[in-house]
Design a protein around this motif. Structure first.
Motif, PDB file in Angstrom:
ATOM      1  N   UNK A  41       0.845  -1.202   0.000  1.00  0.00           N
ATOM      2  CA  UNK A  41       0.000   0.000   0.000  1.00  0.00           C
ATOM      3  C   UNK A  41       0.877   1.248   0.000  1.00  0.00           C
ATOM      4  N   UNK A  42       0.309   2.341  -0.494  1.00  0.00           N
ATOM      5  CA  UNK A  42       0.996   3.622  -0.425  1.00  0.00           C
ATOM      6  C   UNK A  42       1.106   4.062   1.034  1.00  0.00           C
ATOM      7  N   UNK A  43       2.248   4.641   1.405  1.00  0.00           N
ATOM      8  CA  UNK A  43       2.417   5.151   2.766  1.00  0.00           C
ATOM      9  C   UNK A  43       1.486   6.331   3.007  1.00  0.00           C
ATOM     10  N   UNK A  44       0.852   6.320   4.171  1.00  0.00           N
ATOM     11  CA  UNK A  44      -0.067   7.400   4.546  1.00  0.00           C
ATOM     12  C   UNK A  44       0.638   8.308   5.549  1.00  0.00           C
ATOM     13  N   UNK A  45       0.637   9.619   5.301  1.00  0.00           N
ATOM     14  CA  UNK A  45       1.226  10.595   6.209  1.00  0.00           C
ATOM     15  C   UNK A  45       0.237  11.742   6.401  1.00  0.00           C
ATOM     16  N   UNK A  46       0.067  12.160   7.648  1.00  0.00           N
ATOM     17  CA  UNK A  46      -0.876  13.247   7.938  1.00  0.00           C
ATOM     18  C   UNK A  46      -0.533  13.850   9.296  1.00  0.00           C
ATOM     19  N   UNK A  47      -1.249  14.928   9.624  1.00  0.00           N
ATOM     20  CA  UNK A  47      -1.154  15.563  10.933  1.00  0.00           C
ATOM     21  C   UNK A  47      -2.405  15.183  11.710  1.00  0.00           C
ATOM     22  N   UNK A  48      -2.218  14.511  12.856  1.00  0.00           N
ATOM     23  CA  UNK A  48      -3.349  14.055  13.664  1.00  0.00           C
ATOM     24  C   UNK A  48      -3.539  15.006  14.846  1.00  0.00           C
ATOM     25  N   UNK A  49      -4.785  15.451  15.081  1.00  0.00           N
ATOM     26  CA  UNK A  49      -5.091  16.372  16.178  1.00  0.00           C
ATOM     27  C   UNK A  49      -5.755  15.598  17.313  1.00  0.00           C
TER      28      UNK A  49
END
Length: 406
Positions: A41-49
């Motif tokens: 799978x594609x790597x998932x990157x985000x900002x989690x609040x």
């Protein structure tokens, strides 16, 4: 599931729940980087609040990568006989997997991407490492391995460390240790029986004379290590003159997530081939002042040299049909090589007949994968004269003249 600001080398990898796909962590209120990875799978990157006073959900959807069929064939380079063994695959910095390969064949649908493969075969074969990329089509990789003609094994079981090994005295010395061993009772340990000192340096160096006529050489063995993550390092380096040291590997962290902490290592020095002289490999540890650890253990270290090189062939296209391509050299004494092509996995026979039509030698009789192949005919036990090499496959037959001249 990785939160980079809340992770270090001491921590084990953290996963989502296998049943519901949920991962829960307790955090103070604020914003945190999140990285979610899964092979294929594609790597998932985000900002989690993260809020205050209640659970804060963060939903992640992973996008699958396109997959294609990877076919890996492991064979003896000279005879093209299938070899059993295992392959260590590396994909990006976080994914490593070891697969067994029985009867020389591994076939599986794999996601697109760049990979490094270490191929280890049973018997007296030098392991080999190569890179390949799965892009927009199925991929076939053929690994032709070679046997070593020279080897030196150090298992450190004797009363002394072999003379070809030297220990540096800059901060601490390496030596024989009965604390850990992969085989037997003894291994080579940095600062035996004690933690490696803080703010210090120590190395173990081994030197080998390169055998005359070598076309490739490598070093393999078993190691385990416990080095303070991100602060204490073991640099594996090689040199031909003991002054110009070039990097091979860097060891750091703990192998505590591996049930058996002993792991194989393999360093191929063929790309920097020197035809005559010596080659040196050293394990150099540098520590800072923050913590101390047990260091590095080495066992069953072996130097291997060969008079020929392994070959790796990659192909995205399949041949249109069966063909008996060439026999070279011809005339020959006492061996020659037959090259042939098959469009799909099929049973193939290659046999040798005399002028009276009698079968005198069966060269090949097994299933082979689609693509180009070669087999060696050894006629050391036969008299000079005219012979015929015949290739047979489903719906196909062809033959060529052979001239053995002694």
């Amino acid at each position: 599931v990785l939160f980079p600001e809340r992770h270090n080398g001491y921590l084990l990898p953290r996963y989502s729940d296998a049943t519901f796909g949920v991962h829960r962590r307790a955090f103070l209120q604020g914003a945190y980087d999140i990285v979610v990875r899964k092979f294929g799978y594609e790597t998932y990157e985000a900002l989690a609040y993260v809020g205050q006073g209640a659970e804060t959900p963060h939903n992640v959807t992973l996008n699958p990568k396109p997959t294609h069929t990877l076919t890996l064939e492991i064979m003896d380079l000279d005879s093209e006989e299938a070899l059993s063994g295992h392959v260590i695959f590396h994909h990006e910095e976080w994914w490593v997997d070891t697969v067994s390969v029985d009867n020389g064949m591994f076939v599986q649908d794999w996601p697109q991407g760049m990979y490094t493969a270490e191929v280890w075969a049973e018997g007296d074969y030098i392991p080999s490492k190569f890179e390949f990329t799965i892009e927009d089509d199925d991929l076939t990789v053929r690994a032709g391995l070679v046997q070593f003609q020279h080897n030196l094994l150090d298992d450190f079981e004797g009363d002394e460390v072999p003379a070809r090994w030297r220990s540096g005295q800059e901060g601490f010395a390496w030596g024989r240790s009965g604390m850990e061993a992969f085989s037997g009772d003894i291994s080579l340990e940095s600062h035996p029986g004690d933690f490696i000192p803080a703010n210090s340096t120590g190395y173990a160096r081994v030197g080998y004379r390169i055998p005359e006529g070598s076309q490739g050489y490598a070093i393999r063995g078993m190691h385990r290590y416990e080095l303070e993550p991100d602060f204490d390092f073991c640099y594996v380096e090689y040199s031909f003159d003991e002054t110009d040291w070039m990097p091979l590997d860097t060891l750091n962290g703990y192998q505590n997530y591996i049930p058996n902490r002993w792991q194989p290592f393999f360093y191929d020095l063929t790309d920097e081939l020197v035809m005559d002289g010596n080659v040196y490999v050293r394990w150099r540890i540098e520590t800072d002042g923050t913590d101390v650890d047990r260091g590095v253990f080495l066992d069953d270290v072996e130097f291997l040299a060969t008079n020929e090189l392994a070959v790796f062939e990659q192909s995205n296209e399949l041949p249109a049909g069966f063909s008996l391509d060439s026999i070279y050299p011809n005339p020959f004494n006492p061996g020659t090589t037959v090259k042939f092509t098959v469009p799909t996995n099929a049973m193939v026979q290659v046999t040798v007949f005399d002028v009276l039509g009698r079968e005198v030698l069966k060269v090949l009789d097994r299933e082979v994968t689609a693509g180009s192949h070669r087999v060696t005919i050894d006629m050391s036990d036969f008299s000079s004269g005219l012979y015929f090499a015949k290739m047979q496959a489903p719906g196909f037959s062809d033959s060529r003249k052979l001239m053995l001249v002694k």
